[in-house]
Design a protein around this motif. Structure first.
Motif, PDB file in Angstrom:
ATOM      1  N   TYR A 190       7.379   0.330   2.500  1.00 25.17           N
ATOM      2  CA  TYR A 190       6.047   0.044   3.034  1.00 25.17           C
ATOM      3  C   TYR A 190       5.101   1.079   2.456  1.00 25.17           C
ATOM      4  O   TYR A 190       5.281   2.285   2.652  1.00 25.17           O
ATOM      5  CB  TYR A 190       6.033   0.103   4.563  1.00 25.17           C
ATOM      6  N   ILE A 191       4.084   0.621   1.715  1.00 24.02           N
ATOM      7  CA  ILE A 191       3.169   1.528   1.030  1.00 24.02           C
ATOM      8  C   ILE A 191       1.737   1.254   1.481  1.00 24.02           C
ATOM      9  O   ILE A 191       1.425   0.165   1.973  1.00 24.02           O
ATOM     10  CB  ILE A 191       3.279   1.385  -0.501  1.00 24.02           C
ATOM     11  N   ARG A 192       0.877   2.253   1.294  1.00 25.88           N
ATOM     12  CA  ARG A 192      -0.558   2.105   1.562  1.00 25.88           C
ATOM     13  C   ARG A 192      -1.313   2.814   0.449  1.00 25.88           C
ATOM     14  O   ARG A 192      -1.075   3.998   0.172  1.00 25.88           O
ATOM     15  CB  ARG A 192      -0.928   2.704   2.913  1.00 25.88           C
ATOM     16  N   LEU A 193      -2.206   2.095  -0.228  1.00 21.81           N
ATOM     17  CA  LEU A 193      -3.018   2.657  -1.299  1.00 21.81           C
ATOM     18  C   LEU A 193      -4.299   3.247  -0.721  1.00 21.81           C
ATOM     19  O   LEU A 193      -4.743   2.874   0.371  1.00 21.81           O
ATOM     20  CB  LEU A 193      -3.341   1.591  -2.342  1.00 21.81           C
ATOM     21  N   THR A 194      -4.899   4.149  -1.479  1.00 15.64           N
ATOM     22  CA  THR A 194      -6.161   4.728  -1.039  1.00 15.64           C
ATOM     23  C   THR A 194      -7.278   3.697  -1.022  1.00 15.64           C
ATOM     24  O   THR A 194      -8.270   3.866  -0.317  1.00 15.64           O
ATOM     25  CB  THR A 194      -6.554   5.883  -1.972  1.00 15.64           C
ATOM     26  N   SER A 195      -7.121   2.620  -1.784  1.00 14.73           N
ATOM     27  CA  SER A 195      -8.123   1.557  -1.785  1.00 14.73           C
ATOM     28  C   SER A 195      -7.998   0.631  -0.572  1.00 14.73           C
ATOM     29  O   SER A 195      -8.827  -0.263  -0.402  1.00 14.73           O
ATOM     30  CB  SER A 195      -8.016   0.734  -3.071  1.00 14.73           C
ATOM     31  N   GLY A 196      -6.964   0.810   0.255  1.00 11.65           N
ATOM     32  CA  GLY A 196      -6.844   0.051   1.495  1.00 11.65           C
ATOM     33  C   GLY A 196      -5.710  -0.948   1.527  1.00 11.65           C
ATOM     34  O   GLY A 196      -5.296  -1.367   2.610  1.00 11.65           O
ATOM     35  N   GLU A 197      -5.188  -1.376   0.375  1.00 13.66           N
ATOM     36  CA  GLU A 197      -4.093  -2.339   0.388  1.00 13.66           C
ATOM     37  C   GLU A 197      -2.825  -1.680   0.941  1.00 13.66           C
ATOM     38  O   GLU A 197      -2.514  -0.539   0.611  1.00 13.66           O
ATOM     39  CB  GLU A 197      -3.808  -2.886  -1.018  1.00 13.66           C
ATOM     40  N   GLU A 198      -2.089  -2.421   1.765  1.00 12.87           N
ATOM     41  CA  GLU A 198      -0.843  -1.912   2.312  1.00 12.87           C
ATOM     42  C   GLU A 198       0.077  -3.070   2.647  1.00 12.87           C
ATOM     43  O   GLU A 198      -0.358  -4.212   2.829  1.00 12.87           O
ATOM     44  CB  GLU A 198      -1.093  -1.065   3.550  1.00 12.87           C
ATOM     45  N   GLY A 199       1.366  -2.773   2.708  1.00 12.24           N
ATOM     46  CA  GLY A 199       2.359  -3.785   3.052  1.00 12.24           C
ATOM     47  C   GLY A 199       3.716  -3.442   2.476  1.00 12.24           C
ATOM     48  O   GLY A 199       3.934  -2.361   1.911  1.00 12.24           O
ATOM     49  N   TYR A 200       4.652  -4.383   2.627  1.00 11.39           N
ATOM     50  CA  TYR A 200       6.010  -4.216   2.118  1.00 11.39           C
ATOM     51  C   TYR A 200       6.078  -4.658   0.655  1.00 11.39           C
ATOM     52  O   TYR A 200       5.574  -5.730   0.303  1.00 11.39           O
ATOM     53  CB  TYR A 200       7.002  -5.033   2.942  1.00 11.39           C
ATOM     54  N   VAL A 201       6.711  -3.862  -0.174  1.00  9.67           N
ATOM     55  CA  VAL A 201       6.892  -4.215  -1.581  1.00  9.67           C
ATOM     56  C   VAL A 201       7.967  -5.297  -1.668  1.00  9.67           C
ATOM     57  O   VAL A 201       9.121  -5.075  -1.290  1.00  9.67           O
ATOM     58  CB  VAL A 201       7.285  -2.983  -2.411  1.00  9.67           C
TER      59      VAL A 201
END
Length: 369
Positions: A190-201
Motif C-alpha cells: 500500500y503506497i501513497r504518493l506526494t501528489s495524492g494517489e494511494e492504494g494497493y499495488v
C-alpha cells in the motif's frame, strides 16, 4: 531416392509413425496423471513443469517417430538431412515454447511467494518469456542452416533506431526494473504518493504501475514518474503498523482513571476486532492542556493499512460508551466573549459576559472589543 519405394519401406515407416503416435498418447496420459498428483503438493512449480511437459513430451515422441520413419525410407542424404533439420527445428520451437512457459511460470510463482499476494510483477515475466523465445528462434534458424550473424547485426542497428524513437517507453521499462530490483515497491504494497494517489499495488508491467485504491478504482502511474516521486510505503518494512487516535477529557477528570479505562477499551478492541493485533500493547499519552479539555493520544495496532478504519470506528464507539458509563466527560470547546458598552456622553458599563458553545473545530479563544 536411392531406389524405388517398396511395400516393406512403407510398412516400416508406418509402424515407426504409429509407434511415435502411440508413445505420444501414452506420455500425454502419464502427464495428466502426474498433473493430478502435482496439484496436491504445496509447491506450484511442479504444476507448471508438468503442464509444459504435457505439450512437449507427446510432440517429441511423434517427431521421434517421424525421424525414424524418414530414416527407414530410401531417401538421398540431402533430402534426409533436410527432413532431420526440419524436424529438429520444429522440436526446438516446441521445446522453446514449453521452456518459456515454465520459466515465466516459475518467475511468477517466485514473485507471488516473495510478496505474499495474488498479483504478479508481469514485467519480469514478460521479459523472461521474450528472452527465451528469441533464443529458441535463433537456435532453430541456426539448425536449419540460416546464418544468424547478419540477423543479429540487423537487429542491433534496428534496435538502436527503435531505442531512439521509444525513449519514454524504455525509460518506463528500466524504471520498472529498477523499482522491483531495489525492492522499494512490490505488488501488494500500500503506497501513497506526494501528489495524492494511494492504494494497493496490483501489478508493475513494462510501462506503468497499476494501483487499486480503496474505492476499488485503478490508478495507472508511469514507472518513470513513480521512480522519481516521493512516496510512502505503508507495507514495508513490515505490514503491521500503529495508528493514532486523538481524544480529550475535561479538566475535572481523574487522569489515572481515564488512562485505565482507555487501556481496557484498547485491549478489548485488539482482542475482538478482525484486523487488529491481539498482542499489541496499547498506549495512552497525554500531551496538551487545551482551552476546554486535556488532550491525549491513543496508540492502536492494526494488521494492515485498510484495517485502520474499522479499528478506529469500533474503538471510538466503545470508548464513548465506556466514558459515559464511567462518568468521564468529553467537553465541547467553548468561547467567552466580554463586551464593553461605551458611547459619547454615556458612562462606561461593566462588561457583560456571554458564553456559548462553538463549533467543535473552532479553538477556545477570548476576544475583547
Amino acid at each position: 531416392m536411392n531406389r524405388e519405394l517398396l511395400v516393406h519401406d512403407w510398412l516400416v515407416a508406418g509402424i515407426a509413425l504409429a509407434a511415435g503416435a502411440l508413445a505420444g498418447l501414452l506420455l500425454r496420459a502419464l502427464m495428466r496423471w502426474l498433473g493430478r498428483h502435482a496439484e496436491r503438493t504445496r509447491w506450484s512449480g511442479d504444476d507448471i513443469i508438468v503442464d509444459a511437459l504435457r505439450t512437449l513430451a507427446p510432440w517429441a515422441a511423434v517427431i521421434a517417430g517421424a525421424a525414424v520413419a524418414a530414416s527407414t525410407l530410401p531417401l538421398t542424404p540431402r533430402v534426409l538431412g533436410f527432413v532431420n533439420q526440419s524436424l529438429t527445428a520444429v522440436l526446438i520451437l516446441i521445446a522453446t515454447i514449453s521452456a518459456a512457459r515454465v520459466v515465466a511460470g516459475l518467475v511468477q510463482s517466485v514473485a507471488g511467494a516473495r510478496t505474499g499476494v495474488a498479483g504478479s510483477a508481469s514485467i519480469f515475466v514478460n521479459i523472461t518469456r521474450i528472452v527465451v523465445l528469441v533464443m529458441g528462434v535463433l537456435v532453430a534458424l541456426e539448425t536449419v542452416g540460416v546464418s544468424i550473424a547478419p540477423l543479429v547485426t540487423a537487429l542491433g542497428v534496428g534496435g538502436l533506431a527503435v531505442a531512439l524513437a521509444l525513449q519514454d517507453t524504455l525509460a518506463n521499462l528500466f524504471a520498472g526494473v529498477h523499482i522491483l530490483a531495489s525492492k522499494t515497491v512490490q505488488p501488494g504494497d500500500y503506497i501513497r504518493l506526494t501528489s495524492g494517489e494511494e492504494g494497493y499495488v496490483v501489478d508493475i508491467n513494462w510501462r506503468n504501475t497499476v494501483v487499486r485504491n480503496l474505492s476499488n478504482n485503478l490508478v495507472i502511474i508511469p514507472n518513470n514518474r513513480l521512480a522519481r516521486t516521493n512516496m510512502t510505503n505503508f507495507t514495508q518494512p513490515e505490514q503491521q503498523l500503529s495508528i493514532l487516535v486523538q481524544v480529550g477529557v475535561g479538566y475535572e477528570s481523574d487522569l489515572e482513571h481515564v488512562e485505565r479505562v482507555t487501556l481496557d477499551v484498547v485491549d478489548s478492541v485488539m482482542a475482538d476486532i478482525n484486523g487488529a493485533v491481539p498482542d499489541h500493547e496499547g498506549a495512552v499519552r497525554f500531551h496538551t492542556f487545551a482551552d476546554s479539555r486535556i488532550n491525549f493520544t491513543v496508540i492502536l495496532g492494526v494488521g494492515e493499512f485498510s484495517d485502520q478504519y474499522r479499528i478506529k470506528h469500533e474503538f471510538i464507539k466503545r470508548l464513548h460508551q465506556r466514558f459515559r458509563t464511567e462518568g468521564i466527560s468529553i467537553p465541547a470547546p467553548t468561547r467567552t466573549v466580554a463586551l464593553h458598552h461605551e458611547g459619547p456622553g454615556s458612562s462606561a458599563l461593566p462588561p457583560v459576559p456571554h458564553q456559548r458553545e462553538a463549533a467543535p473545530r473552532s479553538p477556545a479563544t477570548t476576544t475583547r472589543s
